[in-house]
Write an enzyme that holds these catalytic residues in place. Structure first.
Site, PDB file in Angstrom:
ATOM      1  N   GLU A 182       0.813  -1.221   0.000  1.00  0.00           N
ATOM      2  CA  GLU A 182       0.000   0.000   0.000  1.00  0.00           C
ATOM      3  C   GLU A 182       0.850   1.277   0.000  1.00  0.00           C
ATOM      4  O   GLU A 182       0.747   2.116   0.901  1.00  0.00           O
ATOM      5  CB  GLU A 182      -0.942  -0.010   1.213  1.00  0.00           C
ATOM      6  CG  GLU A 182      -1.951  -1.149   1.148  1.00  0.00           C
ATOM      7  CD  GLU A 182      -2.970  -1.152   2.272  1.00  0.00           C
ATOM      8  OE1 GLU A 182      -2.683  -0.573   3.345  1.00  0.00           O
ATOM      9  OE2 GLU A 182      -4.047  -1.731   2.094  1.00  0.00           O
ATOM     10  N   VAL A 183       1.685   1.403  -1.014  1.00  0.00           N
ATOM     11  CA  VAL A 183       2.519   2.614  -1.120  1.00  0.00           C
ATOM     12  C   VAL A 183       1.646   3.694  -1.762  1.00  0.00           C
ATOM     13  O   VAL A 183       1.746   3.987  -2.953  1.00  0.00           O
ATOM     14  CB  VAL A 183       3.800   2.348  -1.937  1.00  0.00           C
ATOM     15  CG1 VAL A 183       4.742   3.547  -1.858  1.00  0.00           C
ATOM     16  CG2 VAL A 183       4.514   1.106  -1.413  1.00  0.00           C
TER      17      VAL A 183
END
Length: 454
Positions: A141-142
């Site tokens: 989840e960048v």
């Protein structure tokens, strides 16, 4: 390998509680723990600013590893290296390392200071985990990657995309770890990898299946892609708590059991994907959705779920044998999966908190709102208008007074006991936060009414 995830970015237990929990994990079929320290690690020197006021000491970290060793649990530290780094980027000192200036979620991979900082963080963690043969670098989840000015310029100059940029940073982190720590094996979540082409992915690394509700065809589709990319081993990540809502206080048992039964089906498909093999499963137990969100279910509350999930993996299903083992180990009489309840006193670490949170979850709000909303004398003779102006008829007030005072006294006494139990397991910040979120929104209404009544 069956690792139980301890997410310490919220409600980190005292080491004295882990002394009770580790033997239980071992009994139930776990052989490792994945420890996501975040700000609970005793960072020092330049990094001291990252420490929580209640961070574990160096002696605590050593004690945790000794306990794990004693109970044949492998320790795998987890250090976020790309996204979910709010505990670092919230500090003014490190704001310049944000991908997007407004958001503290993700690193800007183009600033040299980012890699330098990560090397320092990883080195301090590894220095205290000499026995560990695995490390997990997070990297899920960048958010907002590619939206920062530096990233836009990089993609324009190199005719690259977000995937290429992501892999470039990950390879730098992996390069540092493999050069510095011989034989260390690296794990990461795979959600960001799913969008990247087979050609770009070819590399001998183990991705992790992260999504908890992959349908079987979708899982096999991703696994096939990883086989084509040259991966030899894969891990799956299920969940025993912390995935059904950011403010979830009570663990839904049947939901998490179904999750593990789904994963068992995926596992059955792995042999058909040779040479890919299943290396292990992580039972995730998120304590917060991110550094800023409220607490999910407390660990003692989710122990029945953890026991059911572990035994389901050990037995290839929630068989009679698995059920019997869960009841025996936890000291329970029965488990009602659909109602998410357990019958019997229980004999597992933190069982007192389990029963008390059940009371809060099932009765606190209901009993207070019922007393305040359904008592006609309160609505008629002690309304907000009366209370604001400090007047009322004593005759009518006395008709509800003793009932309200008794309810208030009972809940205050209960909360004192609950606080004492929480303080045995948790540090003061967790105790305050949990009561503030789960008890005070309702009890404060009753407290205010009693204050005005008096």
């Amino acid at each position: 390998m069956r690792l139980v995830h301890l997410d310490l970015k919220g409600a980190a237990p005292r080491v004295s509680y882990l002394e009770q929990v580790f033997p239980l994990l071992s009994q139930l079929g776990a052989n490792g723990v994945l420890i996501e320290y975040e700000d609970m690690f005793p960072f020092k020197g330049e990094l001291e600013i990252l420490r929580s006021p209640y961070a574990y000491s160096e002696e605590d970290i050593e004690r945790i590893q000794q306990l794990a060793e004693q109970h044949k649990l492998e320790v795998v530290p987890l250090v976020q290296t790309f996204g979910h780094v709010e505990f670092i980027l919230k500090h003014e000192k490190y704001q310049h390392l944000r991908e997007v200036e407004r958001f503290p979620n993700s690193f800007n991979p183009h600033v040299p200071d980012t890699l330098a900082l990560l090397k320092s963080v990883l080195s301090q963690v590894m220095e205290k985990h000499r026995r560990s043969t695995w490390i997990h670098i997070g990297a899920d989840e960048v958010f907002h990657l590619g939206e920062g000015t530096d990233s836009k310029n990089w993609m324009s100059r190199h005719k690259g995309d977000v995937g290429t940029m992501y892999l470039k940073h990950i390879k730098e982190v992996l390069g540092f770890l493999t050069a510095q720590y011989w034989g260390l094996r690296v794990l990461m979540w795979d959600d960001m990898l799913r969008k990247i082409s087979v050609g770009a992915l070819r590399a001998p690394r183990s991705p992790w299946g992260w999504w908890h509700w992959w349908s079987r065809p979708a899982a096999v589709q991703f696994l096939t892609k990883y086989v084509e990319s040259g991966f030899e081993a894969v891990w799956f990540a299920s969940a025993f708590k912390g995935t059904t809502g950011p403010a979830q206080a009570w663990t839904p048992l049947s939901y998490h059991l179904k999750n593990h039964l789904s994963w068992l089906k995926v596992m059955q498909a792995v042999p058909r994907l040779a040479p890919l093999r299943l290396q292990g499963v992580v039972l995730t137990g998120w304590q917060r959705y991110d550094h800023y969100s409220v607490l999910c279910e407390l660990l003692p509350v989710s122990i029945p779920s953890l026991a059911i999930c572990l035994q389901t993996l050990v037995n290839g299903g929630f068989t009679e044998e698995a059920k019997r083992k869960v009841l025996d180990v936890l000291g329970l009489e029965s488990v009602q999966l659909e109602q998410s309840t357990c019958e019997g006193r229980g004999a597992f670490p933190g069982v007192e908190i389990y029963h008390m949170v059940e009371q809060v979850n099932g009765h606190l709000k209901e009993s207070i709102l019922k007393a305040l909303d359904e008592e006609s004398a309160i609505k008629g003779w002690f309304s907000p208008y009366h209370r604001k102006r400090h007047f009322g008829n004593p005759r009518n007030m006395e008709s509800f007074g003793s009932k309200v005072l008794k309810l208030h006294e009972d809940w205050e006494s209960f909360v004192r006991d609950l606080r004492a139990q929480l303080e045995r397991i948790y540090f003061p910040d967790t105790v305050e936060e949990w009561l503030e979120e789960n008890v005070n929104p309702y009890l404060d209404q009753l407290r205010d009414l009693v204050r005005d009544y008096r």
